[in-house]
Design an enzyme around this catalytic site. Structure first.
Site, PDB file in Angstrom:
ATOM      1  N   GLY A  16       0.822  -1.214   0.000  1.00  0.00           N
ATOM      2  CA  GLY A  16       0.000   0.000   0.000  1.00  0.00           C
ATOM      3  C   GLY A  16       0.856   1.265   0.000  1.00  0.00           C
ATOM      4  O   GLY A  16       0.516   2.261  -0.644  1.00  0.00           O
ATOM      5  N   THR A  17       1.945   1.230   0.721  1.00  0.00           N
ATOM      6  CA  THR A  17       2.803   2.422   0.799  1.00  0.00           C
ATOM      7  C   THR A  17       3.306   2.806  -0.593  1.00  0.00           C
ATOM      8  O   THR A  17       3.235   3.969  -1.003  1.00  0.00           O
ATOM      9  CB  THR A  17       4.000   2.143   1.751  1.00  0.00           C
ATOM     10  N   SER A  60      -3.910  -2.711  -0.471  1.00  0.00           N
ATOM     11  CA  SER A  60      -2.800  -3.536   0.005  1.00  0.00           C
ATOM     12  C   SER A  60      -3.306  -4.942   0.295  1.00  0.00           C
ATOM     13  O   SER A  60      -4.357  -5.113   0.917  1.00  0.00           O
ATOM     14  CB  SER A  60      -2.246  -2.902   1.284  1.00  0.00           C
ATOM     15  N   ALA A  61      -2.524  -5.961  -0.128  1.00  0.00           N
ATOM     16  CA  ALA A  61      -2.976  -7.346   0.018  1.00  0.00           C
ATOM     17  C   ALA A  61      -3.132  -7.776   1.472  1.00  0.00           C
ATOM     18  O   ALA A  61      -4.098  -8.436   1.838  1.00  0.00           O
ATOM     19  CB  ALA A  61      -1.993  -8.278  -0.689  1.00  0.00           C
ATOM     20  N   HIS A  62      -2.182  -7.382   2.314  1.00  0.00           N
ATOM     21  CA  HIS A  62      -2.163  -7.976   3.662  1.00  0.00           C
ATOM     22  C   HIS A  62      -3.266  -7.448   4.574  1.00  0.00           C
ATOM     23  O   HIS A  62      -3.493  -7.997   5.647  1.00  0.00           O
ATOM     24  CB  HIS A  62      -0.791  -7.829   4.322  1.00  0.00           C
ATOM     25  N   ASN A  97      -7.622   4.162   9.331  1.00  0.00           N
ATOM     26  CA  ASN A  97      -7.081   2.963   9.948  1.00  0.00           C
ATOM     27  C   ASN A  97      -7.238   2.933  11.468  1.00  0.00           C
ATOM     28  O   ASN A  97      -7.283   1.877  12.067  1.00  0.00           O
ATOM     29  CB  ASN A  97      -5.596   2.806   9.591  1.00  0.00           C
ATOM     30  N   CYS A 135       1.982   3.904  15.419  1.00  0.00           N
ATOM     31  CA  CYS A 135       3.001   3.058  16.001  1.00  0.00           C
ATOM     32  C   CYS A 135       3.789   2.418  14.877  1.00  0.00           C
ATOM     33  O   CYS A 135       3.228   1.708  14.061  1.00  0.00           O
ATOM     34  CB  CYS A 135       2.315   1.970  16.827  1.00  0.00           C
ATOM     35  N   THR A 194      10.992  -7.752 -11.814  1.00  0.00           N
ATOM     36  CA  THR A 194      10.228  -9.000 -11.962  1.00  0.00           C
ATOM     37  C   THR A 194       9.112  -9.045 -10.932  1.00  0.00           C
ATOM     38  O   THR A 194       9.315  -8.752  -9.756  1.00  0.00           O
ATOM     39  CB  THR A 194      11.166 -10.210 -11.794  1.00  0.00           C
ATOM     40  N   GLN A 235      -7.541   0.412   3.956  1.00  0.00           N
ATOM     41  CA  GLN A 235      -8.316  -0.168   5.060  1.00  0.00           C
ATOM     42  C   GLN A 235      -9.752  -0.502   4.656  1.00  0.00           C
ATOM     43  O   GLN A 235     -10.410  -1.283   5.339  1.00  0.00           O
ATOM     44  CB  GLN A 235      -8.339   0.786   6.260  1.00  0.00           C
TER      45      GLN A 235
HETATM   46  N1  PLP Z   1      -2.640   3.180   4.120  1.00  0.00           N
HETATM   47  C1  PLP Z   1      -3.329   2.833   5.217  1.00  0.00           C
HETATM   48  C2  PLP Z   1      -4.611   3.512   5.523  1.00  0.00           C
HETATM   49  C3  PLP Z   1      -2.836   1.826   6.064  1.00  0.00           C
HETATM   50  O1  PLP Z   1      -3.525   1.496   7.150  1.00  0.00           O
HETATM   51  C4  PLP Z   1      -1.601   1.199   5.738  1.00  0.00           C
HETATM   52  C5  PLP Z   1      -1.019   0.173   6.633  1.00  0.00           C
HETATM   53  O2  PLP Z   1      -1.133   0.262   7.840  1.00  0.00           O
HETATM   54  C6  PLP Z   1      -0.932   1.610   4.571  1.00  0.00           C
HETATM   55  C7  PLP Z   1      -1.490   2.591   3.795  1.00  0.00           C
HETATM   56  C8  PLP Z   1       0.361   0.993   4.179  1.00  0.00           C
HETATM   57  O3  PLP Z   1       0.170  -0.253   3.542  1.00  0.00           O
HETATM   58  P1  PLP Z   1       1.355  -1.312   3.456  1.00  0.00           P
HETATM   59  O4  PLP Z   1       1.579  -1.831   4.832  1.00  0.00           O
HETATM   60  O5  PLP Z   1       0.861  -2.366   2.520  1.00  0.00           O
HETATM   61  O6  PLP Z   1       2.539  -0.595   2.886  1.00  0.00           O
END
Ligand code: PLP
Length: 379
Positions: free
Chosen positions: A74-75, A196-198, A148, A319, A234, A176
């Site tokens: 996601g970042t 974001s996948a996780h 989040n 955090c 890749t 989120q």
């Molecule tokens: N954006 C939000 C709102 C999030 O809560 C998070 C992760 O906590 C991220 C972005 C970042 O995602 P990633 O951990 O996949 O880089």
């Protein structure tokens, strides 16, 4: 010897346990060699599974597969979007409650950042946006779909309409929201949208950026032509395939997620009865998130108490690297005084009412001890 207490994981907004579907899909790919750019059969197979996953991820957010690129999370997806949207604008309007992935990336760029305030309920202030747009300079904006920490859902479609009427673009961090509430790129009016996948039961280290027809991102770095040249390197085939399987399962399970709110709210009612505040309670919220605070019981002590009792929650999302700092989200809501006492519990696809009620039992037990001690100290 007593049996160990089962661990109760209520920190799904930090990361969601891998879905069984994602695990199976991911493991199958790990044993199959193949670079999606290779022309031989193994390469073509890898390309096929990546493209199937792209379809599954795109379906979750109503995106077009040809305008969805996989990233390392996601970042990175947020950074790719901000690079595209800040091009040629005089200012970036960034909501005060954005995740660091957006806020810090925006601040690190050359375009001046203006912080877009939120109301006391943690909702982006549309009146501020309207007034700001009247200035008539060239701007772009970033507004997350759901926060989040509080779970508060943002008025993204209304913001997009205001921005588009002023010729400005909007980036939406839906990290989120995806998998917890319906997300549709076009209905939201998002010009770019990150996930974001996780956070939805896929593996860590995979994400995606979807974009509208007239947006052309520029890559963050250079290399091969993978992902339309927008994300050279890749592909992480196994993670992408796990992401696809998780997205498919999450889409099918959306109605179950909506049902989570009732159990969450029943637990919240019990905590409120002894004086806890629920942050963002009056605003529309994700069904899985509970952000609460009670003066006198610091967040880190709450987390420790719950952890010792087998319940894993978070002291709020401010955090990273194990350090907790006052939450800018709560400060932006005018709740800075409560921030040191804030706690976030968040559920997911495997959470049920018994988990929320076990969390409330343990929290109330801890709080009773803390307040009894405080009463003794005062006497
Ligand atoms: N954006 C939000 C709102 C999030 O809560 C998070 C992760 O906590 C991220 C972005 C970042 O995602 P990633 O951990 O996949 O880089």
């Amino acid at each position: 010897m007593t049996a160990p207490r089962p661990i109760l994981y209520l920190d799904w907004n930090a990361t969601a346990p891998l879905r069984p579907e994602a695990r199976a899909a991911l493991l199958a790919v790990l044993d199959a060699p193949g670079n999606p750019s290779s022309v031989h059969a193994a390469g073509r197979k890898a390309r096929d599974v990546v493209e199937r996953a792209r379809g599954e991820v795109a379906a979750l957010i109503g995106a077009a597969t040809e305008r969805l690129v996989f990233t390392g999370g996601g970042t990175e997806a947020n950074a790719l979007a901000l690079r595209a949207l800040s091009d040629g604008v005089d200012a970036l309007l960034v909501s005060a409650i954005e995740h660091d992935a957006v806020m810090q990336t925006a601040r690190a760029g050359a375009t001046p950042v203006e912080v877009w305030p939120v109301t006391a309920e943690g909702v982006a202030d549309l009146a501020w946006l309207e007034a700001r747009l009247r200035r008539g300079d060239r701007v772009a904006a970033a507004l997350m779909l759901a926060n989040n920490e509080t779970g508060v859902i943002q008025p993204v479609a209304q913001a997009a309409a205001l921005l588009h009427a002023a010729g400005a673009r909007l980036h939406v961090d839906a990290v989120q929201a995806a998998g917890k509430i319906p997300v549709d790129l076009a209905a939201l009016g998002a010009d770019t949208l990150a996930i974001s996948a996780h956070k939805l039961g896929g593996p860590q280290g995979a994400g995606a950026l979807a974009f509208a027809t007239d947006v052309r991102p520029t890559p963050l770095w250079r290399g091969g032509g993978q992902e339309q040249g927008l994300r050279p390197g890749t592909e992480n085939v196994a993670a992408i395939v796990g992401f696809g399987a998780a997205a498919k399962a999450a889409l099918a399970a959306l109605p179950d997620m909506a049902d989570q709110a009732a159990a969450r709210d029943a637990a919240a009612a019990r905590l409120k009865a002894v004086g806890a505040s629920i942050l963002g309670e009056a605003a529309p919220r994700l069904p899985n998130t509970l952000c609460l605070a009670v003066p006198g019981w610091p967040s880190d002590r709450q987390v420790m108490w719950l952890d010792l009792g087998g319940v894993q929650v978070s002291a709020g999302a401010a955090c990273s690297s194990g350090k907790v700092r006052p939450s800018p989200v709560l400060e932006a809501m005018g709740e800075g005084a409560l921030a040191p006492f804030a706690l976030r519990a968040s559920g997911g696809y495997a959470t049920d009412a018994s988990h929320w009620s076990a969390f409330a039992d343990l929290w109330l037990d801890g709080y009773a001890r803390v307040s009894a001690r405080q009463r003794t100290e005062v006497a």
